[in-house]
Design a protein around this motif. Structure first.
Motif, PDB file in Angstrom:
ATOM      1  N   LYS A 410       0.835  -1.191   0.000  1.00  0.00           N
ATOM      2  CA  LYS A 410       0.000   0.000   0.000  1.00  0.00           C
ATOM      3  C   LYS A 410       0.876   1.249   0.000  1.00  0.00           C
ATOM      4  CE  LYS A 410      -3.802   2.330   2.343  1.00  0.00           C
ATOM      5  NZ  LYS A 410      -4.748   2.325   3.483  1.00  0.00           N
ATOM      6  N   LEU A 411       0.612   2.147  -0.954  1.00  0.00           N
ATOM      7  CA  LEU A 411       1.292   3.444  -1.014  1.00  0.00           C
ATOM      8  C   LEU A 411       0.462   4.444  -0.229  1.00  0.00           C
ATOM      9  CD1 LEU A 411       2.254   3.487  -4.810  1.00  0.00           C
ATOM     10  CD2 LEU A 411       3.428   2.388  -2.904  1.00  0.00           C
ATOM     11  N   LYS A 412       1.025   5.008   0.856  1.00  0.00           N
ATOM     12  CA  LYS A 412       0.257   5.811   1.793  1.00  0.00           C
ATOM     13  C   LYS A 412       0.324   7.311   1.534  1.00  0.00           C
ATOM     14  CE  LYS A 412       0.920   2.447   5.534  1.00  0.00           C
ATOM     15  NZ  LYS A 412       1.460   2.263   6.908  1.00  0.00           N
ATOM     16  N   SER A 431       8.602  -1.439   1.305  1.00  0.00           N
ATOM     17  CA  SER A 431       9.217  -0.722   0.186  1.00  0.00           C
ATOM     18  C   SER A 431      10.265  -1.567  -0.542  1.00  0.00           C
ATOM     19  CB  SER A 431       9.871   0.566   0.698  1.00  0.00           C
ATOM     20  OG  SER A 431      10.863   0.268   1.685  1.00  0.00           O
ATOM     21  N   ASP A 432      10.915  -2.485   0.183  1.00  0.00           N
ATOM     22  CA  ASP A 432      11.940  -3.307  -0.449  1.00  0.00           C
ATOM     23  C   ASP A 432      11.362  -4.331  -1.414  1.00  0.00           C
ATOM     24  OD1 ASP A 432      10.714  -4.521   1.726  1.00  0.00           O
ATOM     25  OD2 ASP A 432      12.436  -5.826   2.146  1.00  0.00           O
ATOM     26  N   ALA A 433      10.075  -4.608  -1.307  1.00  0.00           N
ATOM     27  CA  ALA A 433       9.458  -5.621  -2.158  1.00  0.00           C
ATOM     28  C   ALA A 433       8.781  -5.029  -3.392  1.00  0.00           C
ATOM     29  CB  ALA A 433       8.422  -6.424  -1.361  1.00  0.00           C
ATOM     30  N   LEU A 434       8.715  -3.703  -3.507  1.00  0.00           N
ATOM     31  CA  LEU A 434       8.044  -3.081  -4.643  1.00  0.00           C
ATOM     32  C   LEU A 434       8.879  -3.288  -5.905  1.00  0.00           C
ATOM     33  CD1 LEU A 434       5.459  -1.339  -5.065  1.00  0.00           C
ATOM     34  CD2 LEU A 434       6.974   0.639  -5.122  1.00  0.00           C
ATOM     35  N   ILE A 459      12.293   8.695  -7.712  1.00  0.00           N
ATOM     36  CA  ILE A 459      11.280   8.322  -6.718  1.00  0.00           C
ATOM     37  C   ILE A 459      11.957   7.439  -5.668  1.00  0.00           C
ATOM     38  CG2 ILE A 459       9.140   7.077  -6.271  1.00  0.00           C
ATOM     39  CD1 ILE A 459       8.105   7.837  -8.934  1.00  0.00           C
ATOM     40  N   HIS A 460      11.827   7.844  -4.407  1.00  0.00           N
ATOM     41  CA  HIS A 460      12.375   7.068  -3.295  1.00  0.00           C
ATOM     42  C   HIS A 460      11.209   6.552  -2.452  1.00  0.00           C
ATOM     43  CE1 HIS A 460      16.253   8.857  -4.329  1.00  0.00           C
ATOM     44  NE2 HIS A 460      15.642  10.034  -4.352  1.00  0.00           N
ATOM     45  N   PHE A 461      11.330   5.323  -2.015  1.00  0.00           N
ATOM     46  CA  PHE A 461      10.292   4.707  -1.196  1.00  0.00           C
ATOM     47  C   PHE A 461      10.826   4.516   0.223  1.00  0.00           C
ATOM     48  CE2 PHE A 461       9.512   3.442  -5.558  1.00  0.00           C
ATOM     49  CZ  PHE A 461       8.149   3.673  -5.704  1.00  0.00           C
TER      50      PHE A 461
END
Length: 475
Positions: A410-412, A431-434, A459-461
């Protein structure tokens, strides 16, 4: 600056070393090979409380006017005519040569102040060369060591005596101290819903011109300036130093950097060429917009694509210029082919602006400058946090992030953390699994929905910290 000084002399007497010493930086390339410097390079010099503009020049040699050495001599003579004072550098270690005598006569005919500088005076056996310098008839020589910084105080005194104390130390006007607005530092917190500031159309712009050797970079800049400011010719690899020039375009100050042609890394063997390429890479890093000049007669060589990729990885705004358009016959067919190849061979620069030009005739240069300004505007673009989060919600509805190991990502929350180039941070779970493919989907969506073609987008997650991570579960 109060006055301008040109450093002149025959090749390999230490002019560029002295230039670097006076400006306090290693701006000019220095090597034991004679004739390293070819163009004239200006800089801001500081010498024991004395400030002035210094110009590094090519070594003066007797040569035919049409030859490379002859064109280099013309550049040096233009610098002498531009300057208020000349530093005539001789080599005290090796002594005088007939070329030194000829140069002394040329400077004497100019009728401008000259300071005779005996460089390399720290070397053993330099006394004879120092005393020989008196025979040039230019007054008492000033012994220095540009490499070790010796004799700089004496050099300062000689410059002041030659130019006059009124020119050397102009009276400073009293400046009233007023309240100034301290601009907000990039990255500081601000009102999330406040609209970002508008693009500043008056801010000076730094532009680097890069490309393969003999693509026409120096000719292009000369056409912009309307004068033969940079050395040009049919020979490949004329430019060695990254030379900066300033000019105004529609009321805006443009600082352009001419750079050495960059060949494939495997072909760069000589030390001097390696130094030139390293100087070109520094110019790319300090520029805001980079124009990659292609030879329209042989475009999209492998090295062209690698240069574009390098510029984008450095995060610079990029514009393609297909030069030598005056040599193309079937222009419509070639233009369609170039557009197709641009989209196909540069997918990482989708929407990059590509402009056909002719540096020789000046055709298309206004369109190129407008493309540079438009690309810089996108490179500086900022988007409010509210708009970004509404957009992120829509993107997830249209294309939800994939489930990994049966768990949905989920992107919050999303915000822009910086511009130049635009960079965004998304708070999300795992984020490491995106996957990388979903990152590309978001980048392409940003380009299309916020009108940001051609510039690099980052883009940084980030996943929020779990306060219970590492704690043992109670039984």
């Amino acid at each position: 600056m109060s006055f301008t000084v040109a450093i002149v002399g025959r090749p390999n007497v230490g002019k560029s070393t002295l230039f670097n010493r006076l400006v306090g930086k290693k701006l000019a390339l220095v090597d034991d090979t004679p004739g390293v410097t070819r163009d004239r390079r200006p800089g801001d010099a500081r010498l024991m409380g004395l400030t002035f503009t210094i110009i590094d020049t090519a070594g003066l040699e007797e040569a035919d006017a049409e030859s490379l050495q002859g064109r280099m001599r013309a550049q040096t003579e233009a610098a002498i005519d531009e300057a208020d004072l000349s530093l005539f550098v001789v080599d005290a270690k090796s002594g005088l040569t007939p070329v030194d005598t000829d140069l002394a006569e040329m400077l004497r005919r100019r009728g401008k102040p000259v300071v005779l500088v005996a460089n390399k005076s720290e070397a053993r056996g330099s006394d004879s060369g120092f005393y020989d310098a008196y025979t040039l008839g230019l007054g008492e020589p000033t012994p220095i060591s540009a490499e070790h910084g010796q004799g700089m105080l004496d050099l300062r005194d000689a410059i002041v005596a030659a130019i006059g104390e009124d020119r050397a130390y102009p009276a400073k006007e009293d400046v009233a101290v007023t309240d100034v607005d301290i601009p907000q530092t990039e990255g500081e917190d601000s009102d999330a819903d406040e609209e970002p500031p508008a693009y500043d159309e008056t801010k000076p712009l730094r532009v680097a011109i890069v490309g393969r050797p003999n693509a026409g970079k120096s000719t292009l800049i000369n056409r912009f300036l309307g004068e033969d400011r940079l050395l040009t010719g049919p020979e490949a690899g004329i430019t060695r130093d990254s030379i900066s020039v300033e000019w105004d375009w529609r009321g805006r100050t443009i600082k352009m950097f001419d750079t050495a042609g960059m060949r494939r890394k495997a072909r760069v063997i000589e030390k001097l060429e390696k130094l030139s390429v390293a100087d070109a890479l520094r110019a790319i890093r300090f520029a805001e917009t980079v124009v990659i000049v292609f030879d329209a007669t042989i475009p999209f060589e492998k090295q062209d694509l690698q240069i574009v990729d390098l510029v984008l990885r450095e995060g610079r705004a990029a514009v393609l210029a297909f030069n030598k358009w005056d040599m193309i016959e079937d222009r419509q067919a070639v233009l369609a082919d170039l557009r197709e190849k641009t989209d196909r061979l540069l997918p990482q620069a989708r929407g990059i602006r590509a402009v056909p030009i002719s540096g020789q005739t000046g055709w298309g240069l206004d369109k190129l400058m407008q493309s540079i300004i438009d690309t810089d505007r996108i490179w500086n673009k900022r988007i409010s946090t509210a708009r970004l989060n509404r957009w992120l919600e829509t993107q997830q509805i249209q294309h939800p992030p994939p489930a990994v190991s049966g768990r949905r990502i989920k992107l919050k929350y999303m915000t822009q953390v910086k511009a130049r180039p635009p960079a965004f941070m998304i708070s999300c779970t795992r984020s490491d699994a995106l996957p990388e493919s979903y990152t590309r989907y978001l980048i392409n969506g940003l380009r299309a929905d916020f009108d940001m073609p051609s510039v690099p987008i980052r883009i940084h997650f980030r996943s929020p910290d779990n306060p219970f991570e590492g704690k043992k579960r109670r039984t």
